[in-house]
Design a protein around this motif. Structure first.
Motif, PDB file in Angstrom:
ATOM      1  N   GLY A   1       0.471  -7.969  -0.837  1.00 48.29           N
ATOM      2  CA  GLY A   1       1.297  -7.303  -1.554  1.00 48.29           C
ATOM      3  C   GLY A   1       2.152  -8.479  -2.400  1.00 48.29           C
ATOM      4  N   ASP A   2       2.117  -9.484  -1.880  1.00 42.75           N
ATOM      5  CA  ASP A   2       2.835 -10.662  -2.628  1.00 42.75           C
ATOM      6  C   ASP A   2       2.442 -11.111  -3.924  1.00 42.75           C
ATOM      7  N   SER A   3       2.845 -12.013  -4.386  1.00 41.34           N
ATOM      8  CA  SER A   3       2.360 -12.454  -6.201  1.00 41.34           C
ATOM      9  C   SER A   3       1.182 -13.055  -5.945  1.00 41.34           C
ATOM     10  N   ASP A   4       0.429 -13.253  -7.135  1.00 38.02           N
ATOM     11  CA  ASP A   4      -1.308 -13.454  -7.041  1.00 38.02           C
ATOM     12  C   ASP A   4      -1.013 -15.041  -6.669  1.00 38.02           C
TER      13      ASP A   4
ATOM     14  N   GLU B   1     -12.658 -13.530  -1.101  1.00 35.62           N
ATOM     15  CA  GLU B   1     -11.821 -13.064  -2.274  1.00 35.62           C
ATOM     16  C   GLU B   1     -10.342 -12.700  -1.729  1.00 35.62           C
ATOM     17  N   VAL B   2      -9.477 -12.745  -2.954  1.00 35.14           N
ATOM     18  CA  VAL B   2      -8.039 -12.426  -2.590  1.00 35.14           C
ATOM     19  C   VAL B   2      -7.632 -11.358  -3.603  1.00 35.14           C
ATOM     20  N   TYR B   3      -7.075 -10.393  -3.062  1.00 35.97           N
ATOM     21  CA  TYR B   3      -6.480  -9.363  -3.893  1.00 35.97           C
ATOM     22  C   TYR B   3      -4.895  -9.250  -3.622  1.00 35.97           C
ATOM     23  N   ALA B   4      -4.329  -9.428  -4.692  1.00 35.21           N
ATOM     24  CA  ALA B   4      -2.733  -9.648  -4.529  1.00 35.21           C
ATOM     25  C   ALA B   4      -1.706  -8.347  -5.255  1.00 35.21           C
ATOM     26  N   GLU B   5      -0.539  -8.333  -4.897  1.00 35.71           N
ATOM     27  CA  GLU B   5       0.183  -7.443  -5.646  1.00 35.71           C
ATOM     28  C   GLU B   5      -0.262  -6.068  -5.538  1.00 35.71           C
ATOM     29  N   LEU B   6      -0.587  -5.813  -4.381  1.00 35.35           N
ATOM     30  CA  LEU B   6      -1.334  -4.599  -4.037  1.00 35.35           C
ATOM     31  C   LEU B   6      -0.292  -3.645  -3.347  1.00 35.35           C
ATOM     32  N   LEU B   7      -0.083  -2.401  -3.658  1.00 39.34           N
ATOM     33  CA  LEU B   7       0.649  -1.247  -3.070  1.00 39.34           C
ATOM     34  C   LEU B   7      -0.432  -0.662  -1.905  1.00 39.34           C
ATOM     35  N   PRO B   8       0.026   0.163  -1.213  1.00 41.60           N
ATOM     36  CA  PRO B   8      -0.765   0.433   0.023  1.00 41.60           C
ATOM     37  C   PRO B   8      -2.187   1.257  -0.513  1.00 41.60           C
ATOM     38  N   GLU B   9      -1.825   2.330  -1.460  1.00 47.37           N
ATOM     39  CA  GLU B   9      -2.894   2.870  -2.169  1.00 47.37           C
ATOM     40  C   GLU B   9      -4.169   2.002  -2.685  1.00 47.37           C
ATOM     41  N   ASP B  10      -3.600   0.871  -3.206  1.00 50.25           N
ATOM     42  CA  ASP B  10      -4.515  -0.363  -3.811  1.00 50.25           C
ATOM     43  C   ASP B  10      -5.444  -0.761  -2.973  1.00 50.25           C
ATOM     44  N   LYS B  11      -4.779  -0.891  -1.329  1.00 54.08           N
ATOM     45  CA  LYS B  11      -5.508  -1.585  -0.545  1.00 54.08           C
ATOM     46  C   LYS B  11      -6.761  -0.547   0.055  1.00 54.08           C
TER      47      LYS B  11
ATOM     48  N   ALA C   1      -5.306   2.020   4.767  1.00 55.50           N
ATOM     49  CA  ALA C   1      -6.260   0.998   4.669  1.00 55.50           C
ATOM     50  C   ALA C   1      -7.184   1.091   6.167  1.00 55.50           C
ATOM     51  N   LEU C   2      -6.311   1.008   7.128  1.00 57.34           N
ATOM     52  CA  LEU C   2      -6.879   1.054   8.498  1.00 57.34           C
ATOM     53  C   LEU C   2      -7.621   2.291   8.676  1.00 57.34           C
ATOM     54  N   ALA C   3      -7.238   3.207   8.286  1.00 58.99           N
ATOM     55  CA  ALA C   3      -7.721   4.963   8.397  1.00 58.99           C
ATOM     56  C   ALA C   3      -8.894   4.708   7.759  1.00 58.99           C
ATOM     57  N   THR C   4      -9.012   4.286   6.432  1.00 65.30           N
ATOM     58  CA  THR C   4     -10.029   4.335   5.612  1.00 65.30           C
ATOM     59  C   THR C   4     -11.198   3.171   5.955  1.00 65.30           C
TER      60      THR C   4
END
Length: 649
Positions: free
Chosen positions: A496-499, A513-523, A549-552
């Motif tokens: 969820g941190d800055s890119d 791969e790195v995904y940043a600035e994510l909300l829980p639904e984005d994960k 995300a753990l559940a998904t």
């Protein structure tokens, strides 16, 4: 003179603990007596003893087989064994070839022995798991005003104070309020080295106190303790069949029907097609019922998975069911949460840069005095840095925090603000002219290195800036390399941190791969995309925002000690020691389990095929067919128990 005392064996307890073994032993004695009677041609006595052998040795199998037939309208292998044994007995009476009755009795005996051995093997697995039950004492030493009192664990309430003496077990999860000691947490985390604990630290139920006496304060109901949750989850794992086992059980039911149909056809057709006599035909059909039964196939999976679960529990890896043990060995991609998972989640002050006319201690002193009223991790890191330098903080008044931006307060009549550039912007005119250029340049450089910049002002004048960064877990880089060596195709970091911050840490660790600035639904969205591409995907996290995300994910992995309750409940696997290295152990254990299961299934099918061919070509007798059939079942069960043994990582 040495004296010896002899105590009578407790037969009642032996029978209660090992009923299958007692039944098998009794059956063996009766079969031996029956065989001796026949050898001396005492047929009447033999026909009196052998039915008892049938009844005692075959009772459990007959009961289970009839229950399945009546309640579920299905055939199972237990009933097939009993039918084969009774068929041999009736054939022996019909032809007056009484050795066939012995053959049937031997079938019952070997089946009973096999059941006893399988029961012993499963008890060995269950004991490894049930040993968790003995990790907590039944009572605790409750401290009252004037005395101590032993009370049952279930009677403890939040706020109770407990005394734990050196060498004693911690009775329930509680906070240390007095004393310091080293605790052996191997029962919870699988780590053998003691952990130093002092006031404010949490002590877990089932861990062993070292040399210091401790006063604990109960902070949660005893039934909610970590060890109790582990026990409940392991018990649940024992009762839940994984997909592979469910498939085998469904296969067994259809397979049993096919065996019965083939058995009937073998009785009817050979006399007409091959001119066999009816006695030979019936005898070979009975042997067919025995050797074609899928007992070994049924034992190929669950003993192995339960052994793997027990092995994992010993290492501090909690598998919630056998399906996850299978899946973890098949993962092709793994996603990590950043904060608290790949990093420690505990920021530290990395650099302090003051303006030209001040010094580092002045900047840190002002910042820490105000941040002392904040609960934010960055604020706590600044206060800790001041404490490490043994700075005495001045009193602060009117402290006010603004979530996501910073905190302000008054020190010696001056308004001090600590936070982001946006937070202090209203206090400074003509931005960025009033920001020293050297600090602006330095802040941009530090940001590219993954630091968070905190500005400090006093009465609208910039005192300096503080760079704070989360620290990478020491093992994180090694874990990423080892995962790639294990053949995991894609390693991803979600944050969820800055890119800029996320990518800097990703580059340090060698993340694909790195995904940043994510909300829980984005994960969740990222995990679903990865599943479409890689099918089996694991997610590792510790926070509430990781739970969806753990559940998904195909396999959700949570860090036990640091993880939030909701993350622990949602995850499929819990690493009790908060050590990422355990992921490697979990994957290796999952792959071993899959390998052992495949070996067991191949061996079981091969054994059935060999025995079937031998029945119609070599003409094996019924006892030999039973030995081959039950022997393969026992070997497959024992093969599954190999997973109880640790291997070098």
């Amino acid at each position: 003179m040495t004296t010896y005392s002899l105590t009578k064996p407790n037969f009642k307890k032996i029978f209660a603990d090992h009923p299958e073994a007692v039944a098998a032993a009794t059956c063996a004695v009766l079969v031996l007596i029956g065989w001796l009677f026949l050898a001396f041609n005492w047929i009447g006595l033999a026909l009196f003893v052998l039915p008892a052998a049938y009844a005692i040795g075959g009772y459990e199998s007959a009961k289970e087989g009839l229950t399945t037939l009546i309640e579920e309208k299905e055939l199972d292998v237990d009933l097939l064994m009993i039918v084969a044994a009774l068929g041999a007995a009736f054939l022996g009476l019909w032809r007056r070839e009484y050795h066939l009755i012995i053959d049937g009795a031997v079938l019952i005996l070997i089946f009973a022995i096999s059941g006893a051995l399988e029961g012993y093997a499963m008890q060995k697995t269950n004991r490894a798991i049930a040993s968790l039950m003995g990790l907590t004492p039944d009572t605790a030493r409750l401290m009252l005003r004037d005395r101590e009192k032993q009370v049952p664990i279930e009677k403890l309430q939040i706020g109770d104070r407990l005394l734990v003496k050196p060498g004693e077990l911690i009775p329930t999860d509680a906070l240390i309020v007095e004393g310091a000691s080293s605790l052996n947490e191997a029962s919870i985390t699988g780590e053998s080295l003691p952990v130093e604990k002092s006031i404010g630290d949490e002590a877990f139920a089932g861990t062993i106190n070292g040399a210091g006496a401790l006063i604990l304060e109960v902070n949660q109901p005893p039934e909610s303790s970590l060890i109790q949750r582990v026990i409940r989850l392991v018990e649940q794992a024992q009762t839940e069949a994984p997909p592979s086992q469910i498939f085998i059980e469904r296969l067994e039911r259809g397979y049993a029907k096919v065996i019965v149909i083939c058995g009937v056809l073998l009785i009817i057709l050979p006399p007409f097609l091959f001119n066999w006599d009816w006695e030979t035909t019936i005898y070979k059909a009975l042997i067919f019922l025995v050797v074609a039964s899928p007992c070994a196939l049924m034992a190929a999976i669950m003993p192995a998975l339960l052994s793997g679960i027990a092995n994992g529990a010993r290492q501090g890896i909690l598998f919630k069911n056998g399906a996850q043990l299978e899946l973890i060995g098949k993962i092709k991609a793994i996603a990590f949460d950043k904060t608290g998972t790949l990093t420690t989640g505990k920021p530290k002050v990395k650099k302090i840069i003051p303006v030209a006319d001040t010094d580092e201690n002045t900047v840190l002193l002002n910042a820490a005095a105000v941040e002392a009223y904040s609960e934010h991790p960055i604020g706590q890191a600044i206060v800790q840095a001041a404490s490490d330098k043994q700075l005495t903080l001045p009193p602060t008044t009117n402290a006010v925090a603004r979530t996501g931006f910073g905190i302000s307060g008054e020190i010696a009549g001056k308004q001090v603000k600590v936070g982001t550039a946006k937070f202090i912007e209203p206090e400074i005119s003509q931005l960025p002219a009033y920001f020293p250029k050297n600090l602006v340049t330095a802040s941009e450089c530090l940001k590219t290195q993954g630091n968070t910049i905190v500005w400090v002002t006093s009465d609208s004048e910039v005192l300096g800036m503080i760079a704070v960064a989360d620290t990478i877990r020491p093992a994180a880089e090694t874990i990423v390399k080892r995962l790639k060596k294990l053949g995991v195709k894609q390693i991803i970091m979600l944050s969820g941190d800055s890119d800029r911050t996320a990518r800097h840490i990703g580059q340090q660790l060698g993340i694909d791969e790195v995904y940043a600035e994510l909300l829980p639904e984005d994960k969740v969205t990222v995990i679903r995309r990865l599943q479409r591409e890689y099918q089996t995907v694991a997610m590792v996290g510790d926070g509430i925002n990781d739970a969806p995300a753990l559940a998904t994910a195909s396999v959700g992995i949570a860090l036990g000690n640091a993880g939030s309750d909701i993350a622990l409940e949602t995850a499929d696997i819990v690493l009790m020691a908060d050590r990422l290295e355990k992921i490697i152990s979990a994957i290796r254990l999952g792959r071993r389990a899959t390998k052992v299961i495949k070996q067991n299934i191949i061996f079981a099918l091969f054994s059935i095929a060999i025995l079937l061919v031998a029945n119609f070509t070599a003409g094996i007798n019924l006892p030999l067919g039973v030995i081959g059939h039950e022997g393969s079942t026992v070997l497959v069960t024992l093969s599954g128990l190999r997973l109880l043994r640790n291997t070098k990582q």
